[in-house]
Enzyme design. Sequence first.
Site, mmCIF file in Angstrom:
data_model
loop_
_atom_site.group_PDB
_atom_site.id
_atom_site.type_symbol
_atom_site.label_atom_id
_atom_site.label_comp_id
_atom_site.label_asym_id
_atom_site.label_seq_id
_atom_site.Cartn_x
_atom_site.Cartn_y
_atom_site.Cartn_z
ATOM 1 N N LYS A 152 10.796 10.935 -0.153
ATOM 2 C CA LYS A 152 10.171 10.513 1.102
ATOM 3 C C LYS A 152 11.178 10.522 2.244
ATOM 4 O O LYS A 152 12.242 9.895 2.170
ATOM 5 C CB LYS A 152 9.587 9.115 0.916
ATOM 6 C CG LYS A 152 8.741 8.616 2.077
ATOM 7 C CD LYS A 152 8.130 7.257 1.720
ATOM 8 C CE LYS A 152 7.205 6.757 2.805
ATOM 9 N NZ LYS A 152 6.603 5.438 2.431
ATOM 10 N N GLU A 196 0.954 7.117 -3.739
ATOM 11 C CA GLU A 196 2.286 6.527 -3.628
ATOM 12 C C GLU A 196 2.321 5.253 -4.473
ATOM 13 O O GLU A 196 1.319 4.549 -4.607
ATOM 14 C CB GLU A 196 2.578 6.190 -2.165
ATOM 15 C CG GLU A 196 3.964 5.615 -1.927
ATOM 16 C CD GLU A 196 4.196 5.243 -0.467
ATOM 17 O OE1 GLU A 196 5.348 5.246 -0.033
ATOM 18 O OE2 GLU A 196 3.193 4.935 0.236
ATOM 19 N N CYS A 223 2.947 9.256 2.465
ATOM 20 C CA CYS A 223 2.524 8.115 3.275
ATOM 21 C C CYS A 223 3.005 8.146 4.732
ATOM 22 O O CYS A 223 2.455 8.871 5.544
ATOM 23 C CB CYS A 223 2.948 6.816 2.588
ATOM 24 S SG CYS A 223 2.023 5.357 3.153
#
Length: 277
Positions: free
Chosen positions: A111, A41, A153
Amino acid sequence: MARLGLIQMTSGSSVSDNLQAIERQLAQLAKQKVTWAFTPENAILFGRHLDYRQQAEPLLQGPIQQKLAKLARRYQMWFLVGSLPIRRQNGITSSSILFNPQGERVADYDKLHLFDVEIADSHHRYRESATFTAGNRVVVVDTPLGMLGLSICYDLRFPQLYCQLRQQGAQVLLVPAAFTAVTGKAHWQILLQARAIETQCWVIAVGQTGRHPCGRETWGHSMVVSPWGEVIASLAQEPGCLVVEIDVKQIESIRRTMPVMEHTRFYNQLIEKKNPL
């Protein structure tokens, strides 16, 4: 067997410096006959709110993405860019992009879960939603490595997402990340192993590491976890590459002898709600 290269980085706010660091690692991986490369990321930009807004590009447009496509072509690799800021109609997303060896975009993922938390570190307060807009798609893509389920993440803390990815056929889960040093030490490996065991998928997790110019400190410890939950290879906290070979076919025997998706009492409900987003 597929030969993978995980590029653990300490990215900063200079896009050109980050791109140069990635290219150096890709060149080394190519010498080791790696055919798949993964970055964390914020691989292209790890900065502050204004940096992301200034550098964001529309999908498939702009010099940053052109450079990334060129790298995939030059080194003849499948290449996952863990995240970079992408300008959308409704804001900026933190997005992964997967390129094939021809430099073509095969998939992109925005995301879903934004990191709005308080952590007992020097940064203390994280408000990712002040910069980014959350995505609204679950993404699984068919590739020569297998069916890849994409995530980024903080997504790692939400097993419902990974259940959806498994239901849509995922065999390999990708987790580019920038876990904080505090949360990484406490939870990173545990969560990765849990997601692998629950879904009976390979997990490829590649992280940022060390102290960044923006003041953040990240955990590193990139690793590959088998569908049985074993950590088969990992790094510590220094930038560098991890090269590992995996056999996706191992999944078949594990899922056959322990068919958890057939046993779950929630199976029919999950099928009916295959993609609620």
